[in-house]
Design a protein around this motif. Sequence first.
Motif, PDB file in Angstrom:
ATOM      1  N   MET A  57       0.833  -1.183   0.000  1.00  0.00           N
ATOM      2  CA  MET A  57       0.000   0.000   0.000  1.00  0.00           C
ATOM      3  C   MET A  57       0.878   1.247   0.000  1.00  0.00           C
ATOM      4  N   ASP A  58       0.436   2.228  -0.704  1.00  0.00           N
ATOM      5  CA  ASP A  58       1.160   3.485  -0.795  1.00  0.00           C
ATOM      6  C   ASP A  58       0.565   4.460   0.219  1.00  0.00           C
ATOM      7  N   LYS A  59       1.152   4.487   1.407  1.00  0.00           N
ATOM      8  CA  LYS A  59       0.644   5.317   2.504  1.00  0.00           C
ATOM      9  C   LYS A  59       0.576   6.790   2.109  1.00  0.00           C
ATOM     10  N   ILE A  60       1.589   7.260   1.422  1.00  0.00           N
ATOM     11  CA  ILE A  60       1.620   8.676   1.038  1.00  0.00           C
ATOM     12  C   ILE A  60       0.467   8.997   0.086  1.00  0.00           C
ATOM     13  N   LEU A  61       0.227   8.147  -0.894  1.00  0.00           N
ATOM     14  CA  LEU A  61      -0.871   8.375  -1.828  1.00  0.00           C
ATOM     15  C   LEU A  61      -2.222   8.324  -1.105  1.00  0.00           C
ATOM     16  N   LEU A  62      -2.369   7.394  -0.180  1.00  0.00           N
ATOM     17  CA  LEU A  62      -3.614   7.321   0.592  1.00  0.00           C
ATOM     18  C   LEU A  62      -3.826   8.604   1.390  1.00  0.00           C
ATOM     19  N   GLU A  63      -2.783   9.071   2.043  1.00  0.00           N
ATOM     20  CA  GLU A  63      -2.891  10.305   2.834  1.00  0.00           C
ATOM     21  C   GLU A  63      -3.173  11.516   1.944  1.00  0.00           C
ATOM     22  N   GLN A  64      -2.480  11.608   0.812  1.00  0.00           N
ATOM     23  CA  GLN A  64      -2.681  12.741  -0.092  1.00  0.00           C
ATOM     24  C   GLN A  64      -4.093  12.741  -0.683  1.00  0.00           C
ATOM     25  N   SER A  65      -4.566  11.571  -1.061  1.00  0.00           N
ATOM     26  CA  SER A  65      -5.909  11.502  -1.647  1.00  0.00           C
ATOM     27  C   SER A  65      -6.973  11.789  -0.600  1.00  0.00           C
ATOM     28  N   LEU A  66      -6.765  11.361   0.636  1.00  0.00           N
ATOM     29  CA  LEU A  66      -7.706  11.687   1.707  1.00  0.00           C
ATOM     30  C   LEU A  66      -7.712  13.190   1.956  1.00  0.00           C
ATOM     31  N   GLN A 102      -9.321  15.236 -10.303  1.00  0.00           N
ATOM     32  CA  GLN A 102      -8.035  15.026  -9.636  1.00  0.00           C
ATOM     33  C   GLN A 102      -7.886  13.595  -9.105  1.00  0.00           C
ATOM     34  N   TRP A 103      -9.009  12.879  -9.024  1.00  0.00           N
ATOM     35  CA  TRP A 103      -8.972  11.488  -8.550  1.00  0.00           C
ATOM     36  C   TRP A 103      -8.491  10.598  -9.691  1.00  0.00           C
ATOM     37  N   THR A 104      -7.681   9.597  -9.353  1.00  0.00           N
ATOM     38  CA  THR A 104      -7.124   8.717 -10.385  1.00  0.00           C
ATOM     39  C   THR A 104      -7.503   7.265 -10.112  1.00  0.00           C
ATOM     40  N   ASP A 105      -7.352   6.449 -11.129  1.00  0.00           N
ATOM     41  CA  ASP A 105      -7.570   5.017 -10.963  1.00  0.00           C
ATOM     42  C   ASP A 105      -6.582   4.427  -9.953  1.00  0.00           C
ATOM     43  N   VAL A 106      -5.385   4.972  -9.897  1.00  0.00           N
ATOM     44  CA  VAL A 106      -4.390   4.489  -8.933  1.00  0.00           C
ATOM     45  C   VAL A 106      -4.878   4.760  -7.508  1.00  0.00           C
ATOM     46  N   MET A 107      -5.496   5.904  -7.282  1.00  0.00           N
ATOM     47  CA  MET A 107      -6.055   6.205  -5.964  1.00  0.00           C
ATOM     48  C   MET A 107      -7.150   5.196  -5.618  1.00  0.00           C
ATOM     49  N   SER A 108      -8.021   4.921  -6.571  1.00  0.00           N
ATOM     50  CA  SER A 108      -9.074   3.922  -6.335  1.00  0.00           C
ATOM     51  C   SER A 108      -8.467   2.569  -5.995  1.00  0.00           C
ATOM     52  N   LYS A 109      -7.444   2.177  -6.724  1.00  0.00           N
ATOM     53  CA  LYS A 109      -6.779   0.889  -6.483  1.00  0.00           C
ATOM     54  C   LYS A 109      -6.189   0.839  -5.079  1.00  0.00           C
ATOM     55  N   GLU A 110      -5.496   1.887  -4.686  1.00  0.00           N
ATOM     56  CA  GLU A 110      -4.871   1.918  -3.358  1.00  0.00           C
ATOM     57  C   GLU A 110      -5.920   1.883  -2.248  1.00  0.00           C
ATOM     58  N   TRP A 111      -7.005   2.624  -2.413  1.00  0.00           N
ATOM     59  CA  TRP A 111      -8.064   2.622  -1.403  1.00  0.00           C
ATOM     60  C   TRP A 111      -8.755   1.264  -1.350  1.00  0.00           C
ATOM     61  N   ASN A 112      -8.994   0.656  -2.500  1.00  0.00           N
ATOM     62  CA  ASN A 112      -9.604  -0.683  -2.495  1.00  0.00           C
ATOM     63  C   ASN A 112      -8.704  -1.680  -1.781  1.00  0.00           C
ATOM     64  N   GLU A 113      -7.410  -1.603  -2.031  1.00  0.00           N
ATOM     65  CA  GLU A 113      -6.459  -2.496  -1.370  1.00  0.00           C
ATOM     66  C   GLU A 113      -6.464  -2.266   0.144  1.00  0.00           C
ATOM     67  N   ALA A 114      -6.422  -1.008   0.545  1.00  0.00           N
ATOM     68  CA  ALA A 114      -6.402  -0.685   1.974  1.00  0.00           C
ATOM     69  C   ALA A 114      -7.697  -1.123   2.657  1.00  0.00           C
ATOM     70  N   LEU A 115      -8.831  -0.860   2.027  1.00  0.00           N
ATOM     71  CA  LEU A 115     -10.111  -1.217   2.633  1.00  0.00           C
ATOM     72  C   LEU A 115     -10.322  -2.728   2.669  1.00  0.00           C
ATOM     73  N   THR A 116      -9.787  -3.432   1.702  1.00  0.00           N
ATOM     74  CA  THR A 116      -9.852  -4.893   1.721  1.00  0.00           C
ATOM     75  C   THR A 116      -9.051  -5.432   2.908  1.00  0.00           C
TER      76      THR A 116
END
Length: 155
Positions: free
Chosen positions: A1-10, A106-120
């Motif tokens: 998981m990309d913690k930085i991307l998760l934090e930035q997207s949040l 500004q939302w990307t598919d990569v953000m969706s992927k990272e959030w799906n991974e984290a929430l799973t």
Amino acid sequence: MDKILLEQSLALVAADDPDFTVRFYERLFADYPEVKALFGKNIRPQATMLQEAIVAVLEHLDDPGWLETSLSSLGRVHASLGVTPKMYGWVATTLVATMADIAGPQWTDVMSKEWNEALTAVAAMMLDAYPPESPGQESNTTDQHLLSGPGRGKG
């Protein structure tokens, strides 16, 4: 998981809509009306708790002990309230879709992927704390298709 991307997207979502978790619950209830009965009339306190929980998990992504203890406890509470395993998929799908809508282009598919991974991963830890199944009871697994399906974001 990309913690930085998760934090930035949040941060991106929260900057555009500090009450994004209220919008999440409104959407969840519209898409899955059967879950509304699990909540009180005033969703704002629950929305605040959800937002605080999301921030806490992100802050502790590098602390498996904290995650295990906290998410197991949260899972037991959810089990006692009647939250079923399939609802975790609904929540993840709805949360990612709500965040993508708020962030817009500004939302990307990569953000969706990272959030799906984290929430799973979060759902799996919470579900591990559910009591053992009895015959005829729903399985304690998330719907991986819902959680890992195509991102609803852009770019």
